[in-house]
Design an enzyme around this catalytic site. Structure first.
Site, PDB file in Angstrom:
ATOM      1  N   GLU A 291       1.168  -1.371   0.040  1.00 17.85           N
ATOM      2  CA  GLU A 291       0.201  -0.164  -0.102  1.00 17.85           C
ATOM      3  C   GLU A 291       0.622   1.467   0.297  1.00 17.85           C
ATOM      4  O   GLU A 291       1.255   1.816   1.438  1.00 17.85           O
ATOM      5  CB  GLU A 291      -0.674   0.547   1.255  1.00 17.85           C
ATOM      6  CG  GLU A 291      -1.527  -1.268   1.177  1.00 17.85           C
ATOM      7  CD  GLU A 291      -2.573  -0.920   2.500  1.00 17.85           C
ATOM      8  OE1 GLU A 291      -1.804  -0.860   3.583  1.00 17.85           O
ATOM      9  OE2 GLU A 291      -3.688  -1.030   2.811  1.00 17.85           O
ATOM     10  N   CYS A 362       1.137  33.406  11.689  1.00 16.53           N
ATOM     11  CA  CYS A 362       1.441  34.304  12.065  1.00 16.53           C
ATOM     12  C   CYS A 362       1.836  33.037  13.371  1.00 16.53           C
ATOM     13  O   CYS A 362       2.155  33.185  14.570  1.00 16.53           O
ATOM     14  CB  CYS A 362       0.311  34.774  13.286  1.00 16.53           C
ATOM     15  SG  CYS A 362       0.032  35.964  11.497  1.00 16.53           S
ATOM     16  N   GLU A 363       3.220  32.596  13.355  1.00 13.72           N
ATOM     17  CA  GLU A 363       3.778  31.314  14.122  1.00 13.72           C
ATOM     18  C   GLU A 363       5.439  32.091  13.601  1.00 13.72           C
ATOM     19  O   GLU A 363       5.873  31.397  12.395  1.00 13.72           O
ATOM     20  CB  GLU A 363       3.013  30.272  14.056  1.00 13.72           C
ATOM     21  CG  GLU A 363       1.457  29.530  14.200  1.00 13.72           C
ATOM     22  CD  GLU A 363       1.553  28.632  14.489  1.00 13.72           C
ATOM     23  OE1 GLU A 363       2.386  28.283  15.015  1.00 13.72           O
ATOM     24  OE2 GLU A 363       0.426  28.459  14.790  1.00 13.72           O
TER      25      GLU A 363
HETATM   26  N1  LLP Z   1      -1.190   1.738   4.909  1.00 11.08           N
HETATM   27  C1  LLP Z   1      -1.905   2.034   5.582  1.00 11.08           C
HETATM   28  C2  LLP Z   1      -3.163   1.733   6.692  1.00 11.08           C
HETATM   29  C3  LLP Z   1      -1.222   3.124   6.739  1.00 11.08           C
HETATM   30  O1  LLP Z   1      -1.874   3.638   7.164  1.00 11.08           O
HETATM   31  C4  LLP Z   1      -0.272   4.234   5.301  1.00 11.08           C
HETATM   32  C5  LLP Z   1      -0.036   6.083   5.782  1.00 11.08           C
HETATM   33  C6  LLP Z   1       0.172   3.977   4.296  1.00 11.08           C
HETATM   34  C7  LLP Z   1       0.414   2.992   3.991  1.00 11.08           C
HETATM   35  C8  LLP Z   1       1.164   4.672   3.388  1.00 11.08           C
HETATM   36  O2  LLP Z   1       2.263   4.950   3.972  1.00 11.08           O
HETATM   37  P1  LLP Z   1       2.856   5.623   2.794  1.00 11.08           P
HETATM   38  O3  LLP Z   1       3.658   4.608   1.768  1.00 11.08           O
HETATM   39  O4  LLP Z   1       2.477   6.918   2.166  1.00 11.08           O
HETATM   40  O5  LLP Z   1       4.185   6.101   3.624  1.00 11.08           O
HETATM   41  N2  LLP Z   1       1.148  12.003   8.026  1.00 11.08           N
HETATM   42  C9  LLP Z   1       2.627  11.525   7.287  1.00 11.08           C
HETATM   43  C10 LLP Z   1       2.453   9.723   7.122  1.00 11.08           C
HETATM   44  C11 LLP Z   1       1.396   9.306   8.130  1.00 11.08           C
HETATM   45  C12 LLP Z   1       1.442   8.351   6.869  1.00 11.08           C
HETATM   46  C13 LLP Z   1       0.350   7.400   7.733  1.00 11.08           C
HETATM   47  N3  LLP Z   1      -0.425   6.150   6.906  1.00 11.08           N
HETATM   48  C14 LLP Z   1       3.947  12.003   6.384  1.00 11.08           C
HETATM   49  O6  LLP Z   1       3.460  13.588   6.066  1.00 11.08           O
HETATM   50  O7  LLP Z   1       5.295  12.489   6.822  1.00 11.08           O
END
Ligand code: LLP
Length: 432
Positions: A291, A362-363
């Site tokens: 994923e 504003c931070e």
């Molecule tokens: N599958 C599940 C169950 C997940 O929770 C996530 C990401 C992914 C796949 C995809 O992961 P990726 O390949 O995109 O790393 N907001 C954070 C990232 C949070 C990821 C949450 N889950 C950031 O900006 O680094």
């Protein structure tokens, strides 16, 4: 300049993204502007599809994690490249369906799905639910019975693996809000419940160890635990689940210190680990799912800003102020993430300036980067920040009532608007 296939230099030495001048795009659509190169997205998808088929033959799925970037324009692209998609909320589900994505290719994730969301997903014919709690299994059973369906259900398992990434995006260890714990026996309890409930078709197990992971070892450890668990499930229930979902999390380069392995190599490592686990525990090779989110869209994105001014603090930093900031990219504020940037007019020019790229909120913490090496900047310059395709637009806010930027897609020398810029009217439209 980062070395991705999207980037090239124009006749005047200016930055081109997907064959289109970033300066031209900034002029045509205004700034801040998210620029996504479709060609790079497709290429990333292809890397996964080829590597998965090399390792698992026809028994695999690549499921794009919508949370990285959920806009309608992404879905036809990933569908054409042969991917499935995961969604984690009614809103993501709605967006994918609105884009015409086939519901049977959608996987529904989330650690606290509401009844309404479950109902909506059931009615829409979502192909797979990844259940996260006992309560969810009960609710799913109840609602599935009411609408006469038997949805396919996988269980999210915490394999107890440390992904060696930022605490906020590490999810595979025991003390995490996600999924069922393997070590305490909770996961097997969930398997028994899911197998017993008559309106659930228990078909698989899932884990996701974290995000922005560079090492192969945590995936190999997780594969070992998950295949062992699959063997134990077979022993306890008489039926080994047919799907093993190893989640996403594959890291990308934000700065020179980040050294991700090529996608193919990460998947080859995962393939070896899964096969070794299956052999060790006497399992047939299951359908293997990954994923990825960030690694599909992250490197394909650039944000273009206009520099408003450059402030030199005597004996201190140089601040280059841009016309966006933490509302369009909260990742420095949240994780201390560092981004690289170039002046769009002269991206190959010498980087003689060290600047803090400051937003307009504003931070004091409203930075895009604390110490970016850039070409000399002045007011009016277009500054392009790299690798902003994932978790930027999808985590954007309207803090300080800044409208969300527009998004354009480039494709081999052409550009098209994918998301309109928000208007002031839209900002206030729900206010009474
Ligand atoms: N599958 C599940 C169950 C997940 O929770 C996530 C990401 C992914 C796949 C995809 O992961 P990726 O390949 O995109 O790393 N907001 C954070 C990232 C949070 C990821 C949450 N889950 C950031 O900006 O680094």
């Amino acid at each position: 300049m980062q070395e991705y296939r999207s980037f090239s230099l124009g006749d005047q030495g200016e930055l081109k993204i997907g064959g289109v001048s970033a300066l031209m795009l900034a002029k045509k659509y205004g700034t801040p502007l998210y620029i996504m190169d479709e060609d790079q997205i497709r290429w990333n998808c292809l890397q996964y599809m080829e590597a998965m088929s090399r390792n698992f033959g026809r028994k695999f799925q690549v499921s794009y994690a919508s949370k990285a970037l959920c806009v309608k324009a992404i879905y036809p692209i990933i569908q054409q490249e042969g991917l499935c998609a995961d969604v984690v909320s009614g809103g993501e589900l709605y967006t994918a369906l609105q884009a015409g994505f086939p519901p049977e290719l959608l996987h529904f994730h989330g650690n606290n799905k509401s009844r309404q969301e479950i109902q909506y997903a059931l009615e829409s014919g979502v192909g797979l639910f990844i259940a996260d709690s006992m309560e969810e299994l009960e609710t799913l059973e109840e609602l599935a019975a009411l609408c006469g369906k038997i949805p396919r259900v996988s269980l999210r398992i915490k394999p107890g693996v440390d992904a060696h990434t930022h605490e906020f995006i590490s999810t595979g260890n025991i003390d995490s809000k996600f999924g069922f714990c393997y070590e305490t026996g909770e996961a097997m309890e969930a398997v028994k419940l899911a197998s017993r409930l008559p309106h659930l078709n228990f078909c698989g197990v899932h884990c996701h160890i974290g995000s922005q992971v560079f090492l192969q070892e945590p995936y190999a450890l997780a594969a070992e635990v998950m295949t062992r668990f699959m063997m134990e499930i077979g022993r306890e229930t008489g039926k080994v689940p047919e799907e093993l979902n190893m989640g996403g999390g594959f890291g990308i380069a934000y700065g020179p210190e980040d050294k991700p392995l090529p996608i193919g190599q990460m998947i080859d490592g995962l393939g070896q680990a899964v096969k070794a686990g299956c052999q060790k525990y006497g399992l047939e090779l299951p359908t293997v799912i990954v994923e990825p989110g960030r690694s599909i869209v992250g490197p394909a994105g650039v944000t273009a800003y206009t520099v408003g001014g450059v402030k030199k603090i005597p004996g201190g930093r140089v601040y280059a102020a841009v016309d966006g900031g933490m509302p369009d990219n909260p990742r420095y504020a949240l994780y201390g993430a560092a981004y690289q940037a170039v002046k769009a007019e002269d991206p190959a020019g010498e980087r003689t300036m060290t600047v803090a790229i400051a937003g307009k909120c504003c931070e004091s913490g409203d930075l895009i980067a604390k110490e970016a090496q850039v070409q000399p900047l002045k007011a009016g310059d277009i500054l392009c920040v790299f690798a902003t395709g994932a978790y930027n637009y999808s985590m954007a806010s309207n803090y300080n009532r800044l409208p969300r930027p527009a998004m354009v897609m480039t494709w081999q020398g052409q550009d098209r608007l994918a998301v309109r810029r928000e208007t002031y009217e839209q900002l206030a439209q729900n206010d009474l």
